[in-house]
Design a protein around this motif. Sequence first.
Motif, mmCIF file in Angstrom:
data_model
loop_
_atom_site.group_PDB
_atom_site.id
_atom_site.type_symbol
_atom_site.label_atom_id
_atom_site.label_comp_id
_atom_site.label_asym_id
_atom_site.label_seq_id
_atom_site.Cartn_x
_atom_site.Cartn_y
_atom_site.Cartn_z
ATOM 1 N N VAL B 12 30.660 67.224 -26.834
ATOM 2 C CA VAL B 12 29.847 66.170 -27.673
ATOM 3 C C VAL B 12 28.717 65.773 -27.065
ATOM 4 O O VAL B 12 27.581 65.640 -27.501
ATOM 5 N N ASN B 13 28.887 65.191 -25.786
ATOM 6 C CA ASN B 13 27.850 64.413 -25.003
ATOM 7 C C ASN B 13 26.755 65.414 -24.836
ATOM 8 O O ASN B 13 25.502 64.913 -25.113
ATOM 9 N N ILE B 15 25.486 68.224 -26.297
ATOM 10 C CA ILE B 15 25.062 68.447 -27.649
ATOM 11 C C ILE B 15 24.137 67.236 -28.092
ATOM 12 O O ILE B 15 22.748 67.123 -28.645
ATOM 13 N N ASN B 16 24.876 66.106 -28.208
ATOM 14 C CA ASN B 16 24.125 64.914 -28.661
ATOM 15 C C ASN B 16 22.802 64.393 -27.987
ATOM 16 O O ASN B 16 22.168 63.875 -28.474
ATOM 17 N N GLU B 17 23.112 64.452 -26.527
ATOM 18 C CA GLU B 17 22.071 64.154 -25.695
ATOM 19 C C GLU B 17 20.895 65.133 -25.584
ATOM 20 O O GLU B 17 19.716 64.825 -25.287
ATOM 21 N N ASN B 18 21.138 66.375 -25.564
ATOM 22 C CA ASN B 18 20.064 67.549 -25.265
ATOM 23 C C ASN B 18 19.588 68.309 -26.441
ATOM 24 O O ASN B 18 18.492 68.909 -26.481
ATOM 25 N N LEU B 19 20.148 68.327 -27.660
ATOM 26 C CA LEU B 19 20.083 69.080 -28.799
ATOM 27 C C LEU B 19 19.863 68.522 -30.148
ATOM 28 O O LEU B 19 20.318 67.061 -30.225
ATOM 29 N N ILE B 20 19.360 69.022 -31.058
ATOM 30 C CA ILE B 20 19.262 68.446 -32.393
ATOM 31 C C ILE B 20 20.305 69.500 -32.969
ATOM 32 O O ILE B 20 19.962 70.641 -33.576
#
Lengths: 33, 150
Positions: B12-13, B15-20
Amino acid sequence: MKDKIKWETEMDGALARARSEKKHVLLDFFNPG
Amino acid sequence: MDAVTYPDSKVVNFINENLIPLQVQFDAQPLASDFHIKWTPTLITLDADGREHHRTVGYLAPDEMIPSLLLGMGKSCFENERFDEATTYLEKILADYPKSDSAPEALYLRGVCRYKNTHDPKPLKEAYEQLRDEYPSNEWTKRAYPYRLL
């Protein structure tokens, strides 16, 4: 409350964010079952 | 994916920090046809212009998900000739996820990025030697086999 992935649901919106935030897009095709 | 991998806090962290993250149903048109979707889950890494650079089909466990995403980002940078940025993603895989299924391809591609930056063939031979030593029966070791002669 546990964090969740903040999914976009429209390609145009995702690409606009990707350009603005200089990120890649993770596109997940899923089967709701 | 919804039961195990997507609820994982590291996933979760990351994906939310590094990708759309963009999630669409497998039969949503025109995307399903545009991307030739035949099975789920299909995960695709796109650049900001919507071009595909990496695809996986089938379940990914949490400890394979993040290195696979890093590989997708690295391949996107590589294919857009941003070799330094690609190397950063690939080295993250090798440092943090050396036992992952993405690591051998990352090692191969890092050698190619180094070659592209310097035009010195030495990094290609080094990539083969490291692949031979650490992943002797992997397909990327076989693909790098000709570099032993450099």
